[in-house]
Every structure is written in C-alpha cells, then in structure tokens.
Design an enzyme around this catalytic site. Structure first.
Site, mmCIF file in Angstrom:
data_model
loop_
_atom_site.group_PDB
_atom_site.id
_atom_site.type_symbol
_atom_site.label_atom_id
_atom_site.label_comp_id
_atom_site.label_asym_id
_atom_site.label_seq_id
_atom_site.Cartn_x
_atom_site.Cartn_y
_atom_site.Cartn_z
ATOM 1 N N LYS A 39 -16.692 13.503 29.422
ATOM 2 C CA LYS A 39 -17.775 14.416 29.776
ATOM 3 C C LYS A 39 -18.138 15.275 28.572
ATOM 4 O O LYS A 39 -17.252 15.751 27.851
ATOM 5 C CB LYS A 39 -17.327 15.286 30.958
ATOM 6 C CG LYS A 39 -18.392 16.232 31.504
ATOM 7 C CD LYS A 39 -17.821 16.995 32.703
ATOM 8 C CE LYS A 39 -18.830 17.952 33.317
ATOM 9 N NZ LYS A 39 -18.261 18.673 34.487
ATOM 10 N N SER A 45 -20.730 18.413 38.556
ATOM 11 C CA SER A 45 -21.501 18.308 37.330
ATOM 12 C C SER A 45 -21.099 17.118 36.464
ATOM 13 O O SER A 45 -21.786 16.769 35.514
ATOM 14 C CB SER A 45 -21.340 19.598 36.513
ATOM 15 O OG SER A 45 -19.987 19.794 36.137
ATOM 16 N N SER A 78 -16.730 19.485 40.771
ATOM 17 C CA SER A 78 -17.365 18.561 39.835
ATOM 18 C C SER A 78 -16.567 17.298 39.563
ATOM 19 O O SER A 78 -17.118 16.310 39.085
ATOM 20 C CB SER A 78 -17.629 19.271 38.497
ATOM 21 O OG SER A 78 -18.505 20.357 38.672
#
Length: 535
Positions: A152, A226, A250
């Site tokens: 990420k 996210s 997330s």
C-alpha cells in the site's frame, strides 16, 4: 489510470530514474482472466509447486509448515525429499521468472482496475529474482523466495515513491518500512505500490486522484478502502499477497468485498515504522492474502517488537492456542440489532455464517452490541479525527489545495473538537473497553459482518461521507477497543457481490483467532474460497 511511474513531487530524498511501467496500448481483460499466484501457476503448469518444495527443502528453512506456507504449495512429500537440491533450484529458476512475467502481463492487461500507483520496472524485478535464486543456491534461508507482493502506498519501500495517493506529498525513501524489510529479507519480491483512499482517509476505495478501485466481483461497486489497491491486486491475481494498513477497517472491508482474507493484527504487534501516519496510536499494518494459512505465514515474518517504533508493544502474554479446541463460544449480533442499511439479504448471509460456526463446534451467544457500536461512533463522530488531522498536517499543508475536497472536508471537521472533548472521549472509551472485556470474558471470539452492505461507486460519489461511515459500522471500533481481527470470505449476494465476516478477539489472541478462522475457512463452500479469476 495514472501513468504508473515515480510521480514528481516534493521528494525528501533523491529518487532513482524509472522505466515506464505500462505500455500505452490498453490491455484486454480477456487475456488476464486466469489468476496469477504461485499455487495457480503450479496447478496450470504442474511443476512450480514441486520446484518450491525443492527450494524449501534445500534451504533447510525454519519451520514455516506450521503456519501453512509449505502446505499451500506442497505437492508431495517425495518431491520435497529430492536429493539433488541444486537441480531443484536450477529448475525452479525459470518457473519463478515465468511467474513474475505472468504477474506483469496480468497487471498490464488490467490497467483499468486502478490498483497500482507505482509499478517497479519488470526487468528490475526479474533481475532481483535471478539474484535471489543465486543466493538460495548457496544455502541462504529465503522462505519466501520469489513470491511477488504489493505494498500500500502509505508504506515505505526503498527506492519507490511514497505518495499516500497525494502526488504533491511524494518522496522516495532510502529505507523500507520495517515490515517490508522483513519480507524482502525472506526473499519476497515487491512489485510496486498500490492505490488507496488519499492518506488512508476513507473506507470506500473511491477517494484517490488515481481513480477509484472497484470490487473484483462487480465494477459497479466499491472495492472498500482505504487499502483498496492491495486487496484488488490480490483478488485479481496480480500478486500472491499484499500489505495494507488498518485504522478503522481498511484491512478488513476490502477483503470482504473482494472475497479474500484480511489479517488485522493486534495494534503494536507489527511495527508501524515506515508507515505514513493516519491515527498513529491505533494504526497497524495488515495483510491481504488468499488463505488464512498464507496470512499467518506472513504474520510470522513481519511481527515482532521494534524499539525504534514508539507504538510497538511487547505482548502481555503469549497465547499458544491455535483454535483447535473441538468446542468454542462465539458472540454474535442479535437479529434485532443487525444493521444492514436497507439490504436485508446481507443479514441472511450473516446468519448463514453463524450457522457454519455452530456446525464446526461453536455455541452462539447473543451479545450486547451497544459498547462496540458506541466505540465505533467515536471514530467518525469523535475527536480521533483530530489525531488524524494532526498527523497529516505535520506532513503537508491541509489547506494548500493538494488534497481532494472530500479528504479536506473530513480533516476539517477536527476543528470542532476541543481538548475537553478529547479527554471526555478518552474517558468514555475506557468505560467501553471495560464493557467489551466483560463481554469477551464469556466468549472466545466475536463474529460480525465485515461490512453492513456494499454500495455502488455512483452511490458513494453522491454521498461520500455518510455512506463511507456506514461501511465502518462493524469495523470502526476494533482498534479503539484493542482487538485483533481476521476477515474471511463468507458467501455472495444474489447480485454476485461477496460479503465476508470478521472474527474478533482481545489483543494478543491473534494466533487463537487465526486458528478459528482457518476452521471456518475449511468449512466454506469451494466456490466462496476459490482463487479469483478476475474479469
């Protein structure tokens, strides 16, 4: 889809030149329907699993079998006992290179998934694979040799830009995050940085200047965030696993909407050093993968106390339970308290998950969900948004115009909370934690829907804050209440969208929870746990 290269910006450290990651020609989705992961490559070719067994046996690596890694790629014990170790490694070299090439081919063909912000040049990844194989031939312990993974883009990878989905924030770090260092030291190969809700502020995957991520199952629906890009990259078969982060869900919600596994460790179990902060006191690194055993194997590598991370914690107690007990008690949301925001079918799937847990030896205990719901409300309508603004404001001028409007709006709400409000919320949270402790004293785990229901991208764009907060109904409270969690696939709605469930337990019960999640996984229908084929 952005041009997936190192984005220009205010680099804190010198960045290296990069090749263009994608060609200009739009790849066809049909050419990428077959998923890439090492186990699938073995299933289709019939040799890669054997080669990996040879590698693992040749290196005399530490026991990853208990965590399931060798089980995942195992073909037969006789192959693992091949006498000519060098021959096995040499034979696997071409297969590992072919697997990485397949990963890049799939990524190229699926540019419109928007799951990558930066992609490492293909040739560079292939060269690293050559070097790793050469090291393995000398007997070096590389338990994740050649396994491709994604990270990420709010987690540092040395030599790759970190942007947090904000191009103006871009910098290129000299050092990788602690978790990434451990993975690459084990022989895994990072292919690039994945898309996310800007500065990890969101649960939809629709708040990025690089475009929204849609669910692998239906492009009309949000992927969840996210950590949207990491989940989609795994679900689409671009990588074998990916790192995400989890503050309020997330690392779980994207797993649920993409039919994969999400491991959310106890806060502080995995170092957050090298992570762009969101809410530093409750941030944690998470893992997306295809099976619970894979996730546990990755957790084995990245966990551990890090003195240089002020938020790293030493476990109070080491729990060795593995979820193998024949009977257990699980807390569940009472039918009258189940919130699906108008999509009752989601509640029916949750009931089926509870029935499955009962089938594998569980006794359902209806719990008072109020303490969990009230703790979750503190996340999106309490002063923890001020911690978020404080962390991000230390990195970039929130009012500079570099942020998306929705990100600026969320952070702007922090101004409405005073120091008195903050301490009042902290005191309330301590009372809610005590209530949760009392509930967990009578159960081994709590099972909740990973998300109440899916929303379409169109719906999310029309009402980005209200619907985003609804997605966190069953996830916001976990880190605030100091829980660990494992999100696992459950079943699919009639429209084809997957809906997962999440198992939760108090801090440091990660291994017991993973053991229970593995049992739940084994009892699921094959179609719910098949590797994703995309398209």
């Amino acid at each position: 889809m952005p041009d997936v290269r190192a984005a220009p910006g205010n680099c804190r450290q010198s960045s290296r030149p990069t090749d263009r990651a994608y060609s200009d020609k739009r790849g066809r989705r049909a050419s990428a329907r077959r998923p890439f992961c090492l186990s699938c490559a073995f299933r289709s070719g019939g040799h890669l699993g054997e080669a990996l067994n040879c590698l693992l046996a040749a290196q005399n690596c530490r026991n990853f079998a208990h965590a399931g890694w060798m089980r995942r790629y195992s073909v037969s014990q006789c192959v693992a006992r091949l006498r000519t170790n060098y021959e096995g490694i040499a034979r696997s070299s071409s297969l590992l290179l072919e697997a990485i090439g397949t990963a890049y081919d799939r990524i190229e063909a699926e540019r419109d998934r928007n799951c990558w912000i930066y992609l490492r040049p293909r040739q560079e990844a292939l060269e690293e694979c050559h070097k790793l194989v050469a090291r393995a031939r000398t007997g070096e312990n590389l338990p994740l040799l050649g396994i491709p993974f994604g990270v990420k883009d709010n987690i540092d990878v040395a030599g790759m830009p970190t942007t947090a989905a904000c191009p103006a924030f871009s910098y290129t770090p000299w050092h990788s995050a602690h978790s990434v260092e451990r993975l690459t030291a084990a022989g895994a190969i990072c292919l690039g940085k994945t898309n996310l809700d800007q500065f990890a502020t969101g649960l939809s995957g629709a708040r990025s200047p690089h475009g929204p991520c849609a669910s692998i199952a239906d492009a009309r629906y949000v992927a969840g965030g996210s950590s949207s890009g990491s989940a989609v990259a795994v679900a689409a078969g671009h990588v074998a696993f990916a790192l995400g982060t989890d503050t309020g869900g997330s690392g779980r919600i994207p797993a649920g909407f993409n039919n994969i596994v999400g491991i959310k460790p106890t806060v502080g179990l995995v170092s957050s050093r090298g992570l762009v902060p969101n809410c530093p006191t409750i941030d944690c690194v998470s893992v997306f993968c295809n099976t619970v055993s894979d996730g546990e194997a990755i957790l084995d590598i990245i966990e551990g106390f890090d003195f240089e991370d002020p938020y790293s914690r030493l476990p109070r107690t080491f729990f060795s339970a593995n979820g193998a007990a024949a009977s257990f008690r699980f807390g569940r949301v009472a039918p009258a308290d189940l919130e699906c925001f108008g999509m009752s079918e989601c509640g029916e799937l949750y009931e089926s998950a509870c029935e499955r847990l009962a089938h594998i030896g569980g006794t359902a205990i209806e719990v008072d969900f109020a303490p969990f719901r009230q703790a979750g409300e503190l996340m999106f309508s309490g002063p923890w948004v001020a911690e978020r603004r404080s962390a991000i404001a230390s990195l970039i001028d929130v009012e500079s115009g570099s942020l998306l409007d929705v990100t600026r709006t969320v952070l702007g709400s922090a101004a409405g909370y005073s120091a008195i409000d903050t301490f009042g919320a902290i005191h309330r949270l301590h009372r809610l934690r005590r209530d949760a402790e009392a509930i967990f004293a009578g159960i081994d785990a709590l099972v909740v829907p990973t998300a109440p229901r899916p929303f379409t991208l169109e719906e999310m764009h029309r009402d980005p804050i209200t619907l985003n907060n609804r997605l966190g109904y069953y996830s916001y409270f976990a880190n605030l209440l100091d829980l660990c969690g494992v999100a696992v696939p459950n079943a699919k709605l009639s429209n084809g969208m997957p809906m997962g469930v999440t198992l939760l337990a108090p801090a440091w019960h990660d291994r017991a929870l993973i053991g229970l999640a593995r049992r739940f996984e084994a009892g699921a229908d094959g179609s719910a746990f098949e590797l994703k084929s995309g398209g």
